[in-house]
Each structure stands twice: as C-alpha cells, then as structure tokens.
Design a protein around this motif. Structure first.
Motif, mmCIF file in Angstrom:
data_model
loop_
_atom_site.group_PDB
_atom_site.id
_atom_site.type_symbol
_atom_site.label_atom_id
_atom_site.label_comp_id
_atom_site.label_asym_id
_atom_site.label_seq_id
_atom_site.Cartn_x
_atom_site.Cartn_y
_atom_site.Cartn_z
ATOM 1 N N UNK A 20 0.832 -1.210 0.000
ATOM 2 C CA UNK A 20 0.000 0.000 0.000
ATOM 3 C C UNK A 20 0.862 1.253 0.000
ATOM 4 N N UNK A 21 0.462 2.186 -0.857
ATOM 5 C CA UNK A 21 1.031 3.532 -0.833
ATOM 6 C C UNK A 21 -0.031 4.434 -0.214
ATOM 7 N N UNK A 22 0.105 4.711 1.109
ATOM 8 C CA UNK A 22 -0.901 5.481 1.828
ATOM 9 C C UNK A 22 -0.819 6.960 1.502
ATOM 10 N N UNK A 23 -1.945 7.638 1.540
ATOM 11 C CA UNK A 23 -1.924 9.106 1.485
ATOM 12 C C UNK A 23 -1.535 9.613 2.880
ATOM 13 N N UNK A 24 -0.971 10.808 2.986
ATOM 14 C CA UNK A 24 -0.571 11.326 4.310
ATOM 15 C C UNK A 24 -1.721 11.326 5.308
ATOM 16 N N UNK A 25 -2.881 11.709 4.891
ATOM 17 C CA UNK A 25 -4.040 11.761 5.792
ATOM 18 C C UNK A 25 -4.400 10.381 6.325
ATOM 19 N N UNK A 26 -4.475 9.417 5.407
ATOM 20 C CA UNK A 26 -4.851 8.067 5.821
ATOM 21 C C UNK A 26 -3.763 7.440 6.678
ATOM 22 N N UNK A 27 -2.506 7.692 6.322
ATOM 23 C CA UNK A 27 -1.389 7.150 7.097
ATOM 24 C C UNK A 27 -1.453 7.632 8.539
ATOM 25 N N UNK A 28 -1.713 8.927 8.717
ATOM 26 C CA UNK A 28 -1.798 9.479 10.070
ATOM 27 C C UNK A 28 -2.987 8.881 10.819
ATOM 28 N N UNK A 29 -4.092 8.662 10.155
ATOM 29 C CA UNK A 29 -5.268 8.099 10.816
ATOM 30 C C UNK A 29 -5.018 6.667 11.263
ATOM 31 N N UNK A 30 -4.296 5.901 10.431
ATOM 32 C CA UNK A 30 -3.985 4.518 10.810
ATOM 33 C C UNK A 30 -3.020 4.498 11.987
ATOM 34 N N UNK A 31 -2.017 5.356 11.924
ATOM 35 C CA UNK A 31 -1.032 5.409 13.001
ATOM 36 C C UNK A 31 -1.687 5.826 14.313
ATOM 37 N N UNK A 32 -2.590 6.778 14.247
ATOM 38 C CA UNK A 32 -3.266 7.297 15.440
ATOM 39 C C UNK A 32 -4.473 6.456 15.841
ATOM 40 N N UNK A 33 -4.664 5.344 15.163
ATOM 41 C CA UNK A 33 -5.755 4.407 15.444
ATOM 42 C C UNK A 33 -7.134 5.063 15.253
#
Length: 258
Positions: free
Chosen positions: A100-113
């Motif tokens: 997966x190549x995450x978008x910055x927004x989605x990446x932050x949401x996954x990291x922050x649960x």
C-alpha cells in the motif's frame, strides 16, 4: 461475477515504529474462508488473483478508500477520495497481501488508530463462491455493524422475482430464472433485428392504389368479355333459326320454341 465487501483486518496490530503498514493482508488464507457473520467463500486458485485478468492486466492500482466510498458514494457521483493505493499483490501462506502507498491523511489516521480495520472488496462467482479478483478496500471502524449493513445492501445473492406476466409474454414458465428471461429477451431482440434488416422483394409487392386500379380493370374486362360472348352466341342462334325457317325445317309458329 458478483462483488462482496467483507473480511475485515485489524490494521492497528501491524503499526510499528510510528508508521502505517506497507503490506496489509487483504484476504486470509484459503481454501475455505468464513467471515465474521458466517458467510463463506472459496480461495483455492490464489495464483489467478495475480494474473492478467485480475490485477496485472488492469495496469491500474487498486484504491483504498474510507467506508467503501468507491462502492457507496462514487456510484452516485459523490466524492470518494482515495486513502491509499494497492501497488502490488503477493500470496503469502495462502493469503493475499497488498503493498500500500498510503496518502498522508490516511497514514496518520492509521497510526493514530483513528481507523483500525481494512475491509476488502472482491469479485466472486455466485455459483461456486470462488473469489476471482480484488477490487478495492475500505478503512472502517465498525466491522460488525458495517458487515450487517453491507449484508442488507448486497442483494446480488437474492434471487430476482420476475413478473409472471413478463414470463408469460416471453413464453417462459413461472419458475424461469433471470438468466433464462434475459436469454429469451436477447433472442427476441435478435429476431426483430434480423426481420428489420431483411430486404423486401419489390417484385412481390405493388402500391395499393395501383392494385385497386388493376383489380377494377380486370373486373371490367371480364364483364365486357362475358357480354361479347353472349352477344355473339345470340347472333349465331338467330342466324341458325332464320336459316332453318327459310329452309322449311321449322315453322314460324315454333320459332320462339327453337
């Protein structure tokens, strides 16, 4: 092929070093896969998931969105932005994984649960339940609730109740399936098109006005011929009677009888 949304994966367990996972499990190991709500699918031809007809042949990355917006919002012309893109697929231990190549927004949401679960969408054969190819995936937080909602939205497996009047018009029994009705409709359409494309033999047809004129002329000709025959017949009879009277073969008193 039918499309199904299911099989949620917990992403939070794969977050490490403050980064969203590069590889995510899209479909668990087969061959028999059971979802949270009891639905089952067959994944016994995993190699086909990577072939020309499923992934590499499309020459396009598979989208990851939020709450399956690709299926629910994009089809209505609404925004359905991507949370990431699946760039590559691999089979690992019988399971399907995606890079997966995450978008910055989605990446932050996954990291922050903020979003924990990934729910893939795939095409499958409704007769065999065999999974054919991945379509997309959606970030979600309520997999059980979402699956229930999707069960209500996903009507592909519910037999279509066809109108008895329609089936009768197609010459089919009440037990006919949707496929049989479509086949009958296609056949009727093909027959109609063939009929419309046939060229008429103009030698077999004549304009109605001309036909009526010809019919009148034929009737008049028949009447004229009958009148002429009767006139000639009467003339011949009169000549014979006159000759016989002059020869004394008949008397004047029997002329009318003759």
């Amino acid at each position: 092929m039918k499309t199904q949304l299911a099989l949620n994966t917990d992403l939070s367990a794969t977050v490490s070093d403050g980064k969203a996972p590069e590889w995510v499990e899209l479909i668990p190991p087969g061959p028999n896969i059971t979802d949270r709500d009891g639905r089952q699918w067959l994944l016994d031809e995993q190699a086909g998931m990577l072939g020309q007809s499923s992934f590499t042949g499309r020459s396009i990355d598979l989208p990851i969105d939020w709450e399956h917006a690709t299926q629910h919002r994009a089809t209505k012309g609404e925004d359905a932005p991507a949370a990431g893109w699946i760039k590559q697929l691999e089979i690992r231990g019988g399971a399907l994984w995606g890079l997966v190549d995450w978008t910055p927004r989605a990446s932050a949401q996954v990291i922050n649960r903020e979003y924990r679960f990934l729910s893939p969408v795939f095409d499958f054969d409704p007769d065999t339940t065999r999974i054919a190819r991945p379509v997309s995936a959606g970030l979600t937080n309520k997999p059980n609730f979402l699956l229930t909602a999707l069960n209500q939205e996903t009507t592909e497996n519910t037999p279509v109740k066809l109108s008895p009047a329609l089936l009768a018009a197609l010459g089919l029994p009440d037990t006919a399936t949707e496929e049989q009705a479509l086949a009958a409709t296609t056949q009727l359409k093909a027959t109609a098109q063939a009929t419309n494309t046939e060229k008429a033999n103009l030698e077999q047809f004549v304009p109605r006005a001309d036909y009526n004129a010809l019919e009148t002329r034929a009737t008049n000709a028949e009447q004229a011929l009958a009148t002429q025959k009767k006139t000639e017949h009467d003339k011949a009879v009169d000549a014979l009677i006159t000759s016989a009277t002059q020869a004394g073969k008949i008397t004047p008193a029997t002329v009318e009888w003759a």
